[in-house]
Design an enzyme around this catalytic site. Structure first.
Site, PDB file in Angstrom:
ATOM      1  N   PRO A 188      39.780  35.774  40.723  1.00  0.00           N
ATOM      2  CA  PRO A 188      39.905  37.061  41.427  1.00  0.00           C
ATOM      3  C   PRO A 188      40.289  36.988  42.908  1.00  0.00           C
ATOM      4  O   PRO A 188      39.524  37.375  43.795  1.00  0.00           O
ATOM      5  CB  PRO A 188      38.515  37.667  41.247  1.00  0.00           C
ATOM      6  N   CYS A 189      41.507  36.553  43.178  1.00  0.00           N
ATOM      7  CA  CYS A 189      41.978  36.506  44.562  1.00  0.00           C
ATOM      8  C   CYS A 189      42.106  37.909  45.156  1.00  0.00           C
ATOM      9  O   CYS A 189      42.097  38.068  46.376  1.00  0.00           O
ATOM     10  CB  CYS A 189      43.288  35.742  44.660  1.00  0.00           C
ATOM     11  N   HIS A 190      42.181  38.918  44.306  1.00  0.00           N
ATOM     12  CA  HIS A 190      42.273  40.300  44.797  1.00  0.00           C
ATOM     13  C   HIS A 190      40.986  40.744  45.491  1.00  0.00           C
ATOM     14  O   HIS A 190      40.985  41.726  46.221  1.00  0.00           O
ATOM     15  CB  HIS A 190      42.618  41.266  43.648  1.00  0.00           C
TER      16      HIS A 190
END
Length: 161
Positions: free
Chosen positions: A124-126
């Site tokens: 989950p880089c977001h």
């Protein structure tokens, strides 16, 4: 290594998923769905990934359970493993992430590794934002980052679970 590809529609575009026979190597979102071509042989791990992404977008999944094999440098791998620790509905700043990795001065390197994340949504880089709470730097486009963070909003999710 023999790689396999499958595409699936999502609310944010077509996801291209690439795997070996046993692990997911890459998930990306396409702006142009005219290049869709699935492999003839689709391993179970790809079917599982498509199902779990569908469940995520339907609000039925908050954690992925997939074997992952992203390709990257040792430093990138270290950053991506730290990203997996950011829980659904939570965010972390690039500065906080670099502190967790043990080097506050590595903030730019951490941001660069975050931007090279090959496993869209699953890693989950977001969930990484600017120190001031701003939505900065997202390879898939800031509108997708906003959509994903809104989708994971804890207040919204309380009605689903």
């Amino acid at each position: 290594m023999n790689l396999h590809t499958i595409h699936t529609k999502t609310p944010l575009g077509v996801a291209r998923i690439i795997s070996s026979s046993s692990a997911i190597c890459e998930i990306s979102v396409l702006d142009d769905d005219s290049v869709i071509k699935n492999s003839e042989e689709i391993p179970q791990v790809l079917h599982d990934c498509v199902l779990q992404l569908q469940e995520y977008f339907e609000g039925k999944r908050i954690q992925f359970e997939l074997p992952l094999a992203p390709q990257g440098t040792d430093f990138q791998q270290k950053v991506w493993k730290e990203l997996l620790k950011i829980h659904f509905g939570k965010t972390c700043s690039y500065l906080e992430l670099s502190k967790k990795l043990g080097d506050v001065k590595a903030i730019r390197a951490v941001a660069a590794a975050n931007g090279k994340n090959p496993l869209w949504i699953v890693v989950p880089c977001h969930r990484v934002i600017g120190s001031d709470g701003s939505l900065t730097g997202y390879a898939g486009g800031l509108w997708r980052k906003k959509w994903l963070l809104d989708h994971e909003n804890p207040v919204k999710q309380q009605s689903l679970f």
